[in-house]
Scaffold this active site. Sequence first.
Site, short mmCIF file in Angstrom:
data_model
loop_
_atom_site.label_atom_id
_atom_site.label_comp_id
_atom_site.label_asym_id
_atom_site.label_seq_id
_atom_site.Cartn_x
_atom_site.Cartn_y
_atom_site.Cartn_z
N CYS A 116 -3.14 -1.36 -11.64
CA CYS A 116 -2.31 -2.59 -11.41
C CYS A 116 -3.16 -4.09 -11.40
O CYS A 116 -4.09 -4.22 -12.39
CB CYS A 116 -0.77 -2.62 -11.10
N HIS A 222 1.15 2.25 -12.41
CA HIS A 222 1.17 2.58 -11.04
C HIS A 222 1.42 4.57 -10.32
O HIS A 222 1.87 5.23 -10.58
CB HIS A 222 2.62 1.98 -10.34
N GLU A 224 0.41 5.66 -8.49
CA GLU A 224 0.29 6.60 -6.88
C GLU A 224 2.10 6.72 -7.00
O GLU A 224 2.45 7.34 -5.50
CB GLU A 224 0.06 5.45 -5.77
#
Length: 248
Positions: A116, A222, A224
């Site tokens: 990001c 994202h 994660e």
Amino acid sequence: MSTQAKPRPVIGIPCSSYPDSWFTPANGNAVSYLRVVEAVGGIPALIHQTRDAEVLAAHYARCDALLLAGGEDVGPAHYGAAPHPRLGPTNPLQDENEIALVRRALADAKPVLAICRGVQLLNVALGGSLIQDLPSERPDGLNHSRSTDQRDMSFLAHPVALAEDSWLAERLGARELLVNSLHHQAIERLAAGLRVVGRAPDGVIEAVEGTGPGFVLGVQCHPEELWERADPRWAGVFAAFVALAAKA
Ligand code: MN
């Protein structure tokens, strides 16, 4: 030959700062980055923001790889632009620290995973530029804040088409995937040393890889927030990154 187990690689994660309070500002980052690095065998090491170049160099030296996280907008002065009226908050010291860290990592061929804000910072550090506000500068494009609007970081917001010959497509085992989307900025002019390997249907750059000797992967989504439930294929991407860090 040594039979000792190789130590787990240290993954440096530069900190964001959280100053909007009456008490002492804090440095830190979202626990999702720390948890995924741990889960795939790395040791996450937060790198605090500092004006002391010797301290930053010491942080860098103990890291086998860098993970540049999401966060605030990159200061447009770094790519020669005036601030757009819709530019969000910036953090000059974080920009300065991360630009120095990522340039060193590329020079030393230490693996870099940029997420990001991270991929935007990476592009700027290498000489590229950013679209400062997608809704106002690309009004006909997709809504890249759909996951934000849903208040669900793992909300799959739009597809990304991946280049067939990319490391990422091979690792994910897919040419097309759905990703979350929580960004109002994106890469505009691509820096030398990077190539585009993923785009949203509106043309927005969603993934880049390095063209140099070290491993460099940048994604606008994202992962994660996806690897545990929404799309477990991303766990393999983090695992491969940490495995490369162990070899570096
Ligand atoms: Mn997006």
